[in-house]
Each structure stands twice: as C-alpha cells, then as structure tokens.
Design a protein around this motif. Sequence first.
Motif, short mmCIF file in Angstrom:
data_model
loop_
_atom_site.label_atom_id
_atom_site.label_comp_id
_atom_site.label_asym_id
_atom_site.label_seq_id
_atom_site.Cartn_x
_atom_site.Cartn_y
_atom_site.Cartn_z
N VAL A 64 -1.79 4.26 5.32
CA VAL A 64 -2.34 5.46 4.67
C VAL A 64 -2.14 6.68 5.56
CG1 VAL A 64 -4.43 6.59 3.83
CG2 VAL A 64 -3.98 4.18 3.28
N LYS A 65 -2.42 6.50 6.85
CA LYS A 65 -2.29 7.64 7.77
C LYS A 65 -0.83 8.07 7.93
CE LYS A 65 -6.53 6.99 10.38
NZ LYS A 65 -7.14 6.77 11.71
N GLN A 66 0.07 7.10 7.94
CA GLN A 66 1.49 7.46 8.01
C GLN A 66 1.91 8.23 6.74
OE1 GLN A 66 4.44 4.58 9.51
NE2 GLN A 66 2.67 3.20 9.96
N MET A 91 0.83 -1.19 0.00
CA MET A 91 0.00 0.00 0.00
C MET A 91 0.87 1.25 0.00
SD MET A 91 -3.00 1.23 -0.20
CE MET A 91 -3.94 -0.27 0.04
N GLY A 92 1.95 1.25 0.80
CA GLY A 92 2.84 2.42 0.85
C GLY A 92 3.48 2.68 -0.50
N ARG A 93 3.91 1.62 -1.17
CA ARG A 93 4.54 1.77 -2.47
C ARG A 93 3.58 2.40 -3.47
NH1 ARG A 93 6.69 -2.65 -2.38
NH2 ARG A 93 5.06 -3.92 -3.36
N PHE A 148 -10.03 7.48 0.89
CA PHE A 148 -9.64 6.06 0.91
C PHE A 148 -9.76 5.47 2.32
CE2 PHE A 148 -5.99 2.85 0.41
CZ PHE A 148 -6.86 1.87 -0.01
N VAL A 149 -9.33 6.24 3.33
CA VAL A 149 -9.47 5.79 4.72
C VAL A 149 -10.93 5.57 5.07
CG1 VAL A 149 -9.17 6.47 7.15
CG2 VAL A 149 -7.29 6.78 5.51
N GLU A 150 -11.76 6.50 4.60
CA GLU A 150 -13.20 6.36 4.85
C GLU A 150 -13.73 5.06 4.23
OE1 GLU A 150 -16.92 6.97 6.29
OE2 GLU A 150 -15.06 8.00 6.83
N GLU A 151 -13.28 4.78 2.99
CA GLU A 151 -13.70 3.55 2.32
C GLU A 151 -13.20 2.32 3.10
OE1 GLU A 151 -15.58 2.99 -0.20
OE2 GLU A 151 -15.98 5.09 -0.74
N ARG A 165 -3.99 -2.37 9.22
CA ARG A 165 -2.63 -2.13 8.74
C ARG A 165 -2.63 -1.15 7.56
NH1 ARG A 165 -1.73 -7.70 9.88
NH2 ARG A 165 -2.35 -8.24 7.74
N GLU A 166 -3.58 -1.34 6.65
CA GLU A 166 -3.64 -0.46 5.49
C GLU A 166 -4.02 0.97 5.90
OE1 GLU A 166 -6.27 -2.34 2.79
OE2 GLU A 166 -4.83 -3.89 2.20
#
Length: 376
Positions: A354-356, A46-48, A74-77, A349-350
């Motif tokens: 995303v938040k990081q 996800m980070g990549r 995306f976080v909301e989803e 984790r995802e």
Amino acid sequence: MRAAIVVALLAVCAVAVKIPAHPTTQSSGLSLAEIQKFNALKETNMGRIIIGLAELHLKGDAPIKRLIKGLEDFVEELNQGIASENAAFETKRASHQATIQALNTRIGEAKAEIASRQSRINAVLTPRLNQAQSEIERDSELINQKRAALVEAANNREHEHNSYLERVNEHNEAITAIDEALPLLNGLKSATPSLIQTRKATATLKNVQLKLAKTKISELALVQALISLAINQNFVNQEILDNVISKFNDLRKRLADSLALEAANEAQAQSNYEAFVKQTEAEIAELTANINKNTVIISDTQREIAECNHVIDEKTFEIAELNESITIENENWRKETDTHNSIIQEYNREIDVVKQCQAIFNNAHFTDYVVSRLGN
C-alpha cells in the motif's frame, strides 16, 4: 477484515468515477525503475487491486488524492489488525505460560511427594523394619536358649532329686541297721555272750559297717575300727562294747539330723527350681509377646513401604505424562507462534504494498503514465 476494507475502498472510489467516452493520451514522465516497480506491484494481489482502483479513478477523471486518502485509512485499518492480532497473541501467550506454569507446578508437587515418600522409606520405615527383624531374631535365639536352660534345669533337678532319694534310703538303711544292732549289743553286756549271740552280733555289725560306708559320714574310719575290734575280741571287752554302743547312738542321732537337713535342702532346691521355671517361663512369654508385637510392626511397615512405592510409581508416571503435556503444549505454541508471525508478516507485506502504491500515486508523472496507457 482486509477483504472488507478493499470492498469499502472500491465502493468509496467508485462513487467518484466518471468514465469518459474518449480517454486522453499523454506521454509518461516515469523513470524506467518506477515503471518496473509499478509493473511489479501489479503482480501482487493487493497491488493489482489498488492499481486497478487508481486506473478506475483516472478513467472517471476522479482526483487521485481521494484514493490516496482511502489508502491511508486502509493502512490504519491494517495497523489496527496488527494490534488486534498482537493483543490476541499476547492473551494466548499468557494462557500458554499459565498452562506451562501449572504443569511445572504439578511436576514439582509430584517430585516433592516422591522425595517425601522415599525419605520416609529410607529414614523411618526401612530402619524400623530392620530393627523389628533384628529383635525377632534376637528374641527367638533367647527363647531357644531359655527353653534349653529349662530342659537342663529339669534334668538337673531330676538328677538331684534321685540323688536325694538315694541318700535318704542309705540313711534310713543305716539307721535301721543301727536300730537292729543296739539291742544285740546291749544284750551282750549282761553276761558272757554265747557263740550264737557272737555270730549274730558279728553279722549285724558287719551289716552296719556296710550301710554306714554308703553314708560317707565323718569319723567312719573310727567307727569301723571299733566294730572290728569288738568283733575280734568276741564282744568280751565291755569298754570297747560300750564305746561301740555310744558311737552307734551318736551316729543314729547324726543320721537323723542329716536326714532332716537333706529334706530341708531338697525342699529349698525344689523351690529354687520352681522359681527358676516360673521366672524363665515369664521371660519366654515376654519375649514371645515382643516377637508378636514386632511381627505386627513388620507387617504394617511392609504394607506402608508398598504403599509408598505405589505412590512413587504413580507420581513417576504422572511426571512422565505432565512432561509429555508440556511437550505437546510447547509444540502447539510453536505452531501458534508460526501462525501469528505469518499473519503479522502478511499484514506488513500488505502495508508495504500500500505504501509503495501511495509513493507512486504521489509522483506527479503517475497520472500521465496511467492515462497514456489507458489511451493506448
């Protein structure tokens, strides 16, 4: 779902990208720790993807805030995905609990049926069976006793009847002897008896003595004495002769009365015997009917006990199967729970990645760092 969201992010962000022919190069203001976090994020799938989107934005001079807004969506989803997964999991939990409850209910019903059947065997059927068997043993013994009593009564009746016939014969012989003696004695009264008359009368009286002795009548000794006296005096003493004749007449009447009494007693004894036989045979018939009734009860009770034991065996087997079903259901639920927890953990984790990424993207020096890297 997450793949679709990532594709949507790529599409949205790609519209705003304008890649310059010569990217600018600036020095990085990120700390070593932030750079290490940045590199670590790029090691995750996800980070990549997200960092790749950021680099694409910056190559095209697109504002990074557009990407940050897309990440918020995306976080909301992802949170909606968690909510949907939790809702589905709770539905499955309710189904699982309903299944376990239904299985436990069936186990409870089976145990109740076993207890009911066992209680009937212990409290009703076994006592009924024991009682019927005990009554058959008792009645069989009574029948044997009554049949033995019938045999004994028949033997006694035969013995009594034979004794009666013997007494009748003795009485009749005594009466016949008296009837033979009386004419001779009366003939001796008219004149002096001759030697022949004396001898015949003596023989006749001795026969009377013999016959009377068998009858065992009262005053036998007196009669015997009179006869001996008459014989010793050769029948010449008329007074003694008259006494003998009188006694013989009296004895004959008493013997006849005794015969009538013997006949009455014999008839009564035979009647009593027949009544006893009738009563005893009726009692035997009643006992036999009771044995037959208890035999049917034993057969029916044994069949019912067998049926109860069959049901107990069936329910015991059913309980074992139900417990096995519970074990399988719980194992499946454990696996379902593990799968659910893994999915939620993956979502979290995802979201964390995303938040990081959002935190790094919000760093004022992030753009300079990326641009400098892209320029190199």
